[in-house]
Design a protein around this motif. Structure first.
Motif, PDB file in Angstrom:
ATOM      1  N   SER A   2      -1.775  79.978  37.004  1.00  0.00           N
ATOM      2  CA  SER A   2      -2.065  81.166  36.178  1.00  0.00           C
ATOM      3  C   SER A   2      -2.677  82.418  36.832  1.00  0.00           C
ATOM      4  CB  SER A   2      -2.816  80.984  34.907  1.00  0.00           C
ATOM      5  OG  SER A   2      -4.301  80.745  35.353  1.00  0.00           O
ATOM      6  N   LEU A   4      -5.312  84.291  36.458  1.00  0.00           N
ATOM      7  CA  LEU A   4      -6.655  84.237  36.495  1.00  0.00           C
ATOM      8  C   LEU A   4      -7.319  83.007  37.543  1.00  0.00           C
ATOM      9  CD1 LEU A   4      -7.949  85.107  32.906  1.00  0.00           C
ATOM     10  CD2 LEU A   4      -8.155  86.464  35.006  1.00  0.00           C
ATOM     11  N   LYS A   5      -6.558  82.034  37.263  1.00  0.00           N
ATOM     12  CA  LYS A   5      -6.905  80.745  38.013  1.00  0.00           C
ATOM     13  C   LYS A   5      -6.968  81.070  39.676  1.00  0.00           C
ATOM     14  CE  LYS A   5      -6.405  76.166  36.462  1.00  0.00           C
ATOM     15  NZ  LYS A   5      -5.513  75.185  36.135  1.00  0.00           N
ATOM     16  N   ILE A   7      -6.759  84.129  41.214  1.00  0.00           N
ATOM     17  CA  ILE A   7      -7.987  84.962  41.583  1.00  0.00           C
ATOM     18  C   ILE A   7      -9.498  84.343  41.580  1.00  0.00           C
ATOM     19  CG2 ILE A   7      -9.354  86.905  40.520  1.00  0.00           C
ATOM     20  CD1 ILE A   7      -6.648  88.218  39.520  1.00  0.00           C
ATOM     21  N   LYS A   8      -9.456  83.320  40.588  1.00  0.00           N
ATOM     22  CA  LYS A   8     -10.970  82.627  40.361  1.00  0.00           C
ATOM     23  C   LYS A   8     -11.005  81.722  41.630  1.00  0.00           C
ATOM     24  CE  LYS A   8     -13.012  78.755  38.223  1.00  0.00           C
ATOM     25  NZ  LYS A   8     -12.708  77.788  36.866  1.00  0.00           N
TER      26      LYS A   8
END
Lengths: 273, 275
Positions: A2, A4-5, A7-8
């Motif tokens: 995903s 967000l994953k 980016i994280k």
């Protein structure tokens, strides 16, 4: 994976790569000493000359928020150089099942977080010991300005990262030149009106000038006298255009540059010799 | 005699590579001259915005001298201090150590080459700065100025050789240390404002960095009466201290180089990369 994953984990990787040469405390000190010293250098010049309080406050806010321009804009474009030439992992990042653009956004995020700590510490120091009167007259304007500015700066950094994919032995100079140009033309440490008229025209064409101006107005209640005829709303519209415009340009330009780099076979070139 | 000749050849060879290497890309020359001018210009406009007219020339002269000398500090940090780190990463360090020459010759060659290239850039900064910002310098004693410049550079590059030795063992730690020694040193060496402003004792402590005394002396010799009012020590004394610092830094550099080389070999870090 995903969005967000990606980016994280990129942000986490950025933190690890930047900090794994030492213990966290030393890295924390390292991360804040240099930018604070950069601000303090100008503070001392203002003190030496006993400059008026208002001018000092304008300079102080300009100087601490310029840290974002230097660290994030320059830092993101430097990621390409570092991954390609030092760690030699750029080609693996390209073939990994995650999006390289998001990877760069994640790296920008980790640099933004570290810079925010430096900005906060310097700001608190300025209020507590240097007599800077931050009144936060317009919190909403501040939050909007910060969000729009950081989006634009990160996007600008990614545009520069794309350019870095195609250039050899110039990446350092490109980043430093841009940072230097913004430092000079955006009125970071002096009012824009001091510049010759051609310099003021250039300054007024740069989005960073308006970002710093809006930040000063939101935090101090006043800004650069040479921009006083511009209402807040107009500056906000400019910043929205800057953030959205640069975001889309960064997607397109990075795609174009990375395709060109692949075609030319220079994605993993080594020029540090 | 053969040994001396071989080492002199090594000094020449290393200096030659540095001079040619720094100019191999013509656009670099433009960047390295105009980039420092951008920050000099920003600091010039700080004083233009704030300083009273009677002292502005002296302050602008200081900014330009500081901007020119800054090039030497950056060269010492990145071109000297971190050089063995770069060489290690590129795989050249092993060759240096295997060659039948003193490692000091390599460092000396690096220093001379760096000094030459950086001097050209520093002169360009001063000339361009003076013309662009309409700053006049009052040259009082060319001989003293030449001596100050020479002793500042020799002591500064002696310090650079010491850094190179100390950084030899470390990887990215050395890189970050060099990064950390930029802005704080710009403050402590009085690049853009008189160091005496920070108080005599801080200024005295900062005098261990040769640039502090060098810049102070140059400003006294070029910056007119206002610079003299803010001077730290008499020029002759500053020259004497710089001479002493040169001897101390060179001696320490040779000792540190031998010590670090032995230690790095023992710990097996000499050719360890990506650390």
């Amino acid at each position: 994976m995903s969005i967000l994953k990606t980016i994280k984990y990129s942000a986490w990787l950025g933190w690890e790569m930047d900090s794994n040469w030492t213990d966290p405390f030393l890295f924390f000190l390292y991360s804040i000493v240099r930018p604070i010293a950069g601000t303090f250098l100008v503070v001392l010049m203002y003190w030496f000359i006993k400059a008026p309080e208002d001018l000092f406050s304008l300079m102080f806010i300009g100087s601490i928020f310029y840290m974002y321009i230097f660290n994030v804009l320059f830092g993101v474009s430097w990621v390409i150089q570092e991954d390609r030439e030092h760690y030699k992992v750029l080609k693996y990042i390209f073939i990994a099942p995650s999006n390289i653009y998001l990877y760069l956004l994640g790296r920008a995020l980790s640099k933004t977080i570290v810079t925010t700590i430096a900005v906060l510490i310097t700001g608190v120091f300025g209020v507590a010991f240097l007599g800077v009167k931050i009144s936060l007259t317009n919190p909403l304007l501040f939050l909007l300005t910060l969000a729009l500015g950081l989006t634009g700066i990160a996007a600008f950094g990614i545009i520069m990262a794309g350019v870095s994919l195609l250039t050899a032995r110039h990446n350092f100079f490109i980043g430093e030149s841009l940072a230097g140009l913004f430092y000079f033309f955006c009125g970071v440490i002096f009012p824009l009106s001091v510049l010759p008229s051609w310099g003021q025209i250039i300054g007024k064409m740069l989005p960073m000038t308006y970002w710093l101006e809006a930040t000063r107005r939101a935090l101090l209640g006043f800004g650069d006298p040479s921009l006083s005829d511009m209402p807040d709303i107009k500056i906000l519209i400019l910043l929205v255009a800057f953030a959205i415009g640069f975001f889309f340009i960064s997607i397109l330009s990075f795609k174009f540059c990375s395709n060109l780099a692949k075609k030319k076979g220079i994605l993993d070139m080594t020029t540090w010799y | 005699m053969n040994n001396l000749r071989r080492n002199l050849k090594a000094v020449y060879a290393r200096a030659y590579v540095r001079i040619v290497g720094m100019n191999r890309e013509p656009s670099w020359v433009v960047f390295t001259i105009f980039l420092p001018l951008l920050s000099v210009a920003a600091f010039v406009y700080v004083y233009k915005a704030t300083a009273p007219p009677e002292i502005i020339n002296s302050l602008l002269a200081r900014v330009i001298i500081g901007g020119a000398m800054l090039a030497f500090w950056m060269n010492v940090l990145w071109g000297m201090g971190n050089n063995f780190y770069y060489e290690k990463e590129l795989g050249n360090l092993d060759l240096y150590l295997m060659a039948p020459i003193s490692k000091t010759s390599i460092l000396l060659g690096m220093a001379l080459g760096g000094m030459f290239s950086t001097t050209i850039r520093a002169i360009a900064t001063i000339l361009l700065g003076a013309v662009l910002f309409n700053v006049s310098f009052t040259l009082e004693s060319p001989l003293s100025l030449g001596l100050v410049f020479l002793m500042t550079l020799t002591s500064l590059y002696g310090l650079g050789m010491l850094f190179a030795s100390l950084f030899l063992m470390y990887g990215r730690g050395a890189w970050h240390t060099a990064n950390l020694m930029q802005e704080p040193i710009f403050i402590l060496s009085g690049f853009y404002f008189p160091i005496k402003f920070l108080g005599f004792f801080i200024a005295l402590l900062a005098s261990f960095i040769p640039l502090t005394l060098g810049i102070d002396a140059m400003n006294q010799l070029l910056g007119g009466s206002f610079a003299k009012k803010w001077s730290l020590l008499p020029v002759n004394l500053e020259i004497l201290i710089l001479t002493g610092l040169t001897a101390v830094f060179f001696a320490l550099a040779v000792k540190a180089l031998n010590f670090m080389e032995t230690m790095s070999k023992k710990e097996g870090r000499l050719t360890l990369r990506y650390m």
